[in-house]
Design a protein around this motif. Structure first.
Motif, mmCIF file in Angstrom:
data_model
loop_
_atom_site.group_PDB
_atom_site.id
_atom_site.type_symbol
_atom_site.label_atom_id
_atom_site.label_comp_id
_atom_site.label_asym_id
_atom_site.label_seq_id
_atom_site.Cartn_x
_atom_site.Cartn_y
_atom_site.Cartn_z
ATOM 1 N N ILE A 22 0.786 -1.203 0.020
ATOM 2 C CA ILE A 22 -0.022 -0.129 0.011
ATOM 3 C C ILE A 22 0.585 1.403 -0.057
ATOM 4 C CG2 ILE A 22 -1.711 1.209 1.514
ATOM 5 C CD1 ILE A 22 -2.924 -1.378 2.392
ATOM 6 N N SER A 23 1.956 1.225 0.985
ATOM 7 C CA SER A 23 2.923 2.349 0.847
ATOM 8 C C SER A 23 3.550 2.739 -0.470
ATOM 9 C CB SER A 23 3.913 2.164 2.065
ATOM 10 O OG SER A 23 4.719 3.166 1.995
ATOM 11 N N LEU A 24 3.819 1.291 -1.141
ATOM 12 C CA LEU A 24 4.468 1.727 -2.511
ATOM 13 C C LEU A 24 3.645 2.452 -3.656
ATOM 14 C CD1 LEU A 24 6.769 -1.397 -3.018
ATOM 15 C CD2 LEU A 24 7.480 0.991 -2.659
ATOM 16 N N LEU A 25 2.212 1.738 -3.622
ATOM 17 C CA LEU A 25 1.307 2.283 -4.437
ATOM 18 C C LEU A 25 0.781 3.727 -4.090
ATOM 19 C CD1 LEU A 25 -0.507 -1.166 -5.105
ATOM 20 C CD2 LEU A 25 1.253 -0.251 -6.525
ATOM 21 N N LYS A 26 0.830 4.083 -3.033
ATOM 22 C CA LYS A 26 0.713 5.668 -2.638
ATOM 23 C C LYS A 26 1.359 6.459 -3.521
ATOM 24 C CE LYS A 26 -0.153 7.303 1.349
ATOM 25 N NZ LYS A 26 0.028 7.610 2.882
ATOM 26 N N LYS A 27 2.573 6.133 -3.849
ATOM 27 C CA LYS A 27 3.504 6.855 -4.834
ATOM 28 C C LYS A 27 3.334 6.765 -6.332
ATOM 29 C CE LYS A 27 6.998 6.111 -1.328
ATOM 30 N NZ LYS A 27 8.393 5.518 -1.246
ATOM 31 N N GLY A 28 2.431 5.865 -6.751
ATOM 32 C CA GLY A 28 1.958 5.685 -7.965
ATOM 33 C C GLY A 28 2.091 4.326 -8.699
ATOM 34 N N PRO A 29 1.210 3.833 -9.692
ATOM 35 C CA PRO A 29 0.892 2.686 -9.829
ATOM 36 C C PRO A 29 2.183 1.721 -10.125
ATOM 37 C CG PRO A 29 0.460 4.108 -11.718
ATOM 38 C CD PRO A 29 0.829 4.939 -10.622
ATOM 39 N N ILE A 67 1.253 -5.576 -19.958
ATOM 40 C CA ILE A 67 1.774 -5.396 -18.555
ATOM 41 C C ILE A 67 0.678 -4.943 -17.861
ATOM 42 C CG2 ILE A 67 3.193 -4.228 -16.791
ATOM 43 C CD1 ILE A 67 5.351 -3.914 -19.224
ATOM 44 N N ILE A 68 0.173 -5.584 -16.710
ATOM 45 C CA ILE A 68 -0.870 -5.126 -15.871
ATOM 46 C C ILE A 68 -0.061 -4.394 -14.629
ATOM 47 C CG2 ILE A 68 -2.371 -6.164 -14.083
ATOM 48 C CD1 ILE A 68 -2.825 -8.460 -15.793
ATOM 49 N N TYR A 69 -0.713 -3.060 -14.450
ATOM 50 C CA TYR A 69 -0.094 -2.197 -13.450
ATOM 51 C C TYR A 69 -1.304 -2.100 -12.360
ATOM 52 C CZ TYR A 69 3.422 -0.380 -16.167
ATOM 53 O OH TYR A 69 4.794 -0.496 -16.883
#
Length: 202
Positions: A22-29, A67-69
């Protein structure tokens, strides 16, 4: 069942690896391989944790070429994290009463024919969620529906019952288990944003 769904949501996010995702995806897909690389984990492990987060609706995929983001639905994450505070309060009823506004009515008018049938399934998420909530307004909370029964209900509005049924699950309006369907508690439904800047449920 309703309490179980809220518990399942908190179980899904209450894991160190999932919190890091979750922390990583807060910065972008990011795609799965990138997440695995950044966390130093095997792709199969990331797939498992992504599946858990997708099941509670706070992560959704989008394909770009081959690619699936994965994207973080921050609005839903914030709302679902606070949903437990709404249990037993009158505020939810007040929010529902507020929904007779021009935005919601305009969306319904644009997508629903005079005979009550659905013209097309909206592509924009906000409009789609308004329409999905409209289509299930007559279903009962606490009642279990067989798949055939739900299909027949949806077909009163649109022939593509499979797509609409799938969207009801993906957007967390309904819960599916062993071929049976039940409405989720409204605390788990998507937040719909109106021009007034207020966050309300359908």
């Amino acid at each position: 069942m309703q309490l179980d769904k809220l518990v399942n949501y908190h179980k899904a996010v209450g894991d160190p690896t999932r919190i890091r995702i979750i922390s990583l995806l807060k910065k972008g897909p990011l795609h799965g391989q990138a997440i695995a690389y950044k966390l130093g984990l095997q792709p199969s492990t990331i797939t498992h944790h992504i599946s858990k987060l997708r099941n509670v609706g706070i992560i959704y995929p989008r394909r770009q070429g081959n690619i699936i983001y994965f994207y973080l639905d921050l609005e839903r994450l914030e709302y679902n994290s606070k949903a437990i505070l709404s249990i037993g309060e009158d505020s939810m009823e007040n929010q529902e009463n507020h929904l007779q506004d021009k935005d919601k009515l305009s969306i319904v008018k644009n997508f629903i024919n005079s005979d009550g049938s659905l013209k097309i399934i909206p592509s924009q998420r906000k409009k789609k969620n308004v329409i999905l909530a409209y289509l299930i307004r007559d279903l009962q909370h606490g009642k279990t529906y067989q798949e055939k029964e739900l299909n027949e209900h949806i077909k009163k509005y649109h022939e593509d019952y499979a797509t609409i049924r799938r969207e009801l699950i993906m957007q967390h309006f309904m819960y599916r288990q062993n071929g049976e369907y039940e409405l989720n508690p409204k605390e788990m439904w998507p937040v719909i944003f109106y021009n007034e800047g207020k966050n309300v449920l359908f």
